[in-house]
Enzyme design. Structure first.
Site, PDB file in Angstrom:
ATOM      1  N   ASP A 136      10.408 -25.938  72.347  1.00 57.25           N
ATOM      2  CA  ASP A 136      11.457 -25.906  71.519  1.00 57.25           C
ATOM      3  C   ASP A 136      12.545 -26.819  72.077  1.00 57.25           C
ATOM      4  O   ASP A 136      12.128 -27.616  72.527  1.00 57.25           O
ATOM      5  CB  ASP A 136      11.752 -24.091  71.682  1.00 57.25           C
ATOM      6  CG  ASP A 136      12.392 -23.803  70.411  1.00 57.25           C
ATOM      7  OD1 ASP A 136      13.489 -24.354  69.985  1.00 57.25           O
ATOM      8  OD2 ASP A 136      11.805 -23.021  69.620  1.00 57.25           O
ATOM      9  N   HIS A 210      18.453 -23.076  69.867  1.00 56.19           N
ATOM     10  CA  HIS A 210      17.228 -22.464  69.259  1.00 56.19           C
ATOM     11  C   HIS A 210      16.171 -21.990  70.151  1.00 56.19           C
ATOM     12  O   HIS A 210      15.477 -20.949  70.200  1.00 56.19           O
ATOM     13  CB  HIS A 210      16.639 -23.664  68.270  1.00 56.19           C
ATOM     14  CG  HIS A 210      15.764 -23.309  67.343  1.00 56.19           C
ATOM     15  ND1 HIS A 210      14.191 -23.146  67.664  1.00 56.19           N
ATOM     16  CD2 HIS A 210      15.755 -22.775  66.059  1.00 56.19           C
ATOM     17  CE1 HIS A 210      13.445 -22.887  66.886  1.00 56.19           C
ATOM     18  NE2 HIS A 210      14.561 -22.599  65.760  1.00 56.19           N
ATOM     19  N   SER A 539      11.310 -19.093  62.525  1.00 50.64           N
ATOM     20  CA  SER A 539      11.467 -19.458  64.129  1.00 50.64           C
ATOM     21  C   SER A 539      11.533 -18.274  64.773  1.00 50.64           C
ATOM     22  O   SER A 539      11.238 -18.119  66.013  1.00 50.64           O
ATOM     23  CB  SER A 539      12.578 -20.496  64.029  1.00 50.64           C
ATOM     24  OG  SER A 539      12.449 -21.677  64.135  1.00 50.64           O
TER      25      SER A 539
END
Length: 768
Positions: A136, A210, A539
């Protein structure tokens, strides 16, 4: 990816022909491992020699990575002419341009039925010792979700390192975050210059947010009193709170490059991870499997026994939009949970419309504001700088959803002098409501409410409105889960006989850890910094399943990745908490397996699935043969030349892959389709009989042979054949040329359910 980001790239196809430009670009080169001449001491040495033999160019050739585990080959910066020359050299299997992907962007344990002392958590010891590789944007290791209190020592199976840097000391790793690396050679080569470290760090530190969010969702430690501005306050914990995290930073401000993704997958495999969690992918149509680096890398990882869990994408509700759809990947769609953040619109005529918001800040005035439609003030989507201050100053602004980031709309209203915002869905998003931490008092309403509010603004001589913020509400209304409108859908555009997505999991308004570098809105004008953030996207659903896979891996260390996927799929449910079929937020109607796959994951039932559909590497090769891949295309997956007999065991149809779901296509001349399946008894009872129950789709007759499976100590694995026959009325009797059903095997204790999706597709065969 979290859906608040607006920089998605559409990968409708991958160009194989030479680009017209003479400038260099990055390529991924798949090489036959066995072709290395003995005079070279290593593959790296051989690759360097190959590159040195290419025609000269004003642009220097640069070797980026060598790959050894999930694929065999290297990546390099070359001109188109040099890439063409490579394709003709012995041992070169494939030369593919590097592609950029995008990220697909706590109450969920309780909503999933996980609780201390019972079920999957107890039987897996919270995933202690299982290693999840999170590929990520990196990690912010100081967050409380990554404390290592009460954890046992780092597993002996771990072979990785903690890559340090000026902003990432060795102390950033511990018994929770046991390793961290950054992969940026492909990205930096694409830039053509060094990365600006004032904007993004080349260390594993997460400057975007994220990666911290997904890592803490999958395996975050228990954190009491967690919240975002008081919203969703409670105990935050990852799905596998005692699993270990290995963070691989592959995503940067321009996206995530295949060359970097493959390098991270290769390294994660060498490091000894058990699960790879990858909330990254293409938008638009998924690339062909042999041109899809994520699919190729996942094939290699699965061959090493690693479970690969990926997000389905945020391109819904359109059909054929699911990505990461290779059958050896767990493809995860997104759904809601039973927690809302209500913020209701109150119009001047007294009508009230429900909405949601995470706004925290100065309140609105205690009187209703003049309401204006952004379309009458410059731009209906409220682009930054696109609305006229003279028309919105001191007013409530109605903005349409779409076109730009949701939080950017509120920022645009604030900068133009507006005091509040109502964001209204259009038909594309339907009744899907996503809460955001806006910079201005704001709420989001569904399409139905939005249409009524627009009509009110148009017809009222003096329209006014205010917003009532009601905090956090947990309960059965509205029913949950629902399939998120943004969640990418099937059918599978590459292989219609394989149903995708596989499952859905919580992906709307999810609370998890956040970076200390960026604001919760990810906007430069937002000065706020938080420990936790609430965001949405597939996600967010992907790491839920990654964590659950880690728990199952701990409970059943000898299970294959396919068996773990099977357990999650055949125990998934399709009814919401009101007892009705799961709805689709895009339409308000019942969802179908093209939206929810096998259903919503049910962790505690997955612990005891009864039967599993297992698949090994040879089965996947037989699958590739069945879809028409020749020896050269298959060589990319097996990392070398193949014998002419590799497809002797090819499947009669791709639908014969031993998958835990069924997808059937009746073409114009095909009225009968037959699939074969094999199931293994993994229950505690050795001598047991399972009986089939069929819920046939409309317009289809189904026969299962045998309809009873009698397991014993000698017969732990049994097979059956299922025949689907169109009754000839399907094209006329079934709406939209598709229908759905299921097959359930039960021994009176276990219920092993597989969804059935059927389509009547005249002319489809020639267009796929």
């Amino acid at each position: 990816m979290a859906i608040s980001f607006s920089f998605f790239l559409s990968l409708l196809c991958i160009p194989f022909s030479s680009p017209s430009s003479d400038g260099p670009e990055n390529f991924i080169i798949h090489v036959s491992k066995s072709h290395k001449p003995p005079l070279f001491s290593s593959h790296h040495h051989w690759y360097s020699s190959i590159l040195a033999s290419l025609p000269p160019s004003p642009h220097p050739i640069k070797l980026l990575y060598t790959y050894e585990r999930v694929i065999n080959g290297f990546s390099a910066r070359l001109t188109a002419a040099q890439a063409d020359k490579l394709r003709g050299l012995p041992g070169i299997l494939s030369v593919i341009p590097d592609q950029v992907r995008q990220i697909h962007t706590t109450r969920t344990p309780h909503f999933l039925g996980l609780s201390d002392g019972v079920g999957l958590w107890q039987n897996s010891y919270y995933g202690d010792g299982v290693i999840i590789g999170v590929l990520d944007t990196g990690i912010w290791p100081e967050r409380p979700s990554f404390t290592d209190s009460w954890l046992s020592p780092v597993p002996d199976t771990w072979k990785g390192i903690c890559e340090t840097g000026p902003d990432f000391p060795a102390s950033a790793c511990n018994r929770k975050v046991i390793g961290a690396r950054a992969f940026y050679k492909g990205y930096q080569s694409h830039l053509g210059h060094s990365i600006d470290e004032t904007k993004e760090s080349t260390s594993p530190r997460d400057t975007e947010g994220h990666g911290t969010h997904t890592a803490s969702t999958a395996a975050g430690s228990v954190v009491s009193n967690a919240s975002l501005f008081g919203f969703a306050r409670g105990e935050a914990r990852g799905m596998a709170s005692k699993a270990r995290i290995a963070a691989y930073k592959i995503c940067w401000s321009f996206g995530c490059f295949d060359s970097d993704i493959l390098a991270a997958m290769d390294q994660a495999t060498a490091d000894g991870v058990d699960v790879i969690s990858l909330s990254v992918g293409a938008t638009g149509y998924a690339p062909q499997y042999d041109h899809d680096s994520i699919a190729i890398g996942a094939f290699g990882a699965a061959a090493h026994g690693i479970v690969v869990s990926c997000s389905a994408g945020n391109s819904g509700p359109g059909t054929y939009t699911a990505v990461n759809i290779a059958p050896w990947i767990i493809t995860v769609g997104a759904s809601t949970i039973d927690r809302e953040f209500p913020a209701d619109v109150v119009l001047g005529d007294g009508r009230i419309f429900g909405g949601v918001s995470l706004y925290y800040g100065p309140p609105l005035p205690d009187f209703k504001l003049r309401l204006v439609y952004a379309g009458d003030a410059g731009n209906r989507y409220c682009y930054m700088g696109g609305i006229s201050p003279s028309k919105v100053q001191g007013k409530m602004v109605l903005c349409d959803r779409g076109g730009n980031a949701r939080v950017e709309k509120g920022a645009a209203v604030k900068l133009a002098g507006g005091l509040g915002m109502i964001q209204a869905n259009t038909a594309e998003s339907g009744e899907e409501l996503i809460a955001d931490a806006h910079l201005v008092p704001a709420t989001m309403v569904g399409e139905i409410a939005g249409n009524k509010i627009r009509e009110y603004v148009k017809k009222s001589p003096f329209p006014t409105a205010t917003i009532l913020f009601r905090g956090t509400v947990v309960g059965p209304s509205p029913p949950a889960p629902k399939v998120a409108a943004f969640s990418s859908r099937g059918p599978n555009h590459l292989t219609p006989e394989i149903l995708k997505p596989d499952v859905i999991a919580p992906g709307v308004n999810i609370l998890a850890g956040w970076t200390g570098f960026a604001a919760p809105t990810d906007l430069d004008i937002d000065p706020r910094r938080v420990d936790f953030n609430i965001i949405s996207g597939t996600s967010m659903s992907c790491p839920h399943v990654s964590g659950l896979a880690a728990l199952l891996k701990k409970a059943y260390p000898k299970w294959s990745p396919a068996a773990i996927k099977s357990a999650l799929m055949t125990t998934a449910y399709t009814l919401d908490n009101s007892g009705s079929t799961i709805k689709d937020l895009a339409t308000g109607e019942e969802s179908s397996p093209f939206g929810h796959g096998a259903g919503h994951v049910d962790p505690n039932r997955a612990l005891n699935p009864g039967l599993v559909y297992d698949i090994d590497n040879d089965d996947y090769i037989a699958f590739l043969c069945s879809i028409g891949y020749d020896l050269n295309r298959i060589a990319v997956f097996v990392r070398g030349p193949t014998g002419s007999d590799i497809c002797e065991g090819k499947l009669a149809t791709p639908g014969d892959l031993n998958y835990p779901s069924f997808s059937v296509v009746f073409y114009s001349n095909d009225h009968v389709v037959k699939y074969k399946r094999t199931v293994k008894n993994v229950g505690t009872s050795v001598d047991v009989v399972y009986t089939a129950k069929v819920n046939a789709p409309a317009g289809v007759e189904i026969n299962v042979s045998p309809c009873k499976l009698e397991f014993s100590g000698e017969n732990k694995t049994l097979s059956y054949e299922i025949t689907f026959a169109s009754d000839g009325l399907g094209l006329h009797a079934v709406d939209s040329l598709q229908a759905f059903g299921s097959i359930e095997w039960s021994d009176g204790v276990h219920l092993v359910r597989s969804p059935i999706a059927v389509r009547w597709a005249q002319g489809l065969k020639d267009s796929i």
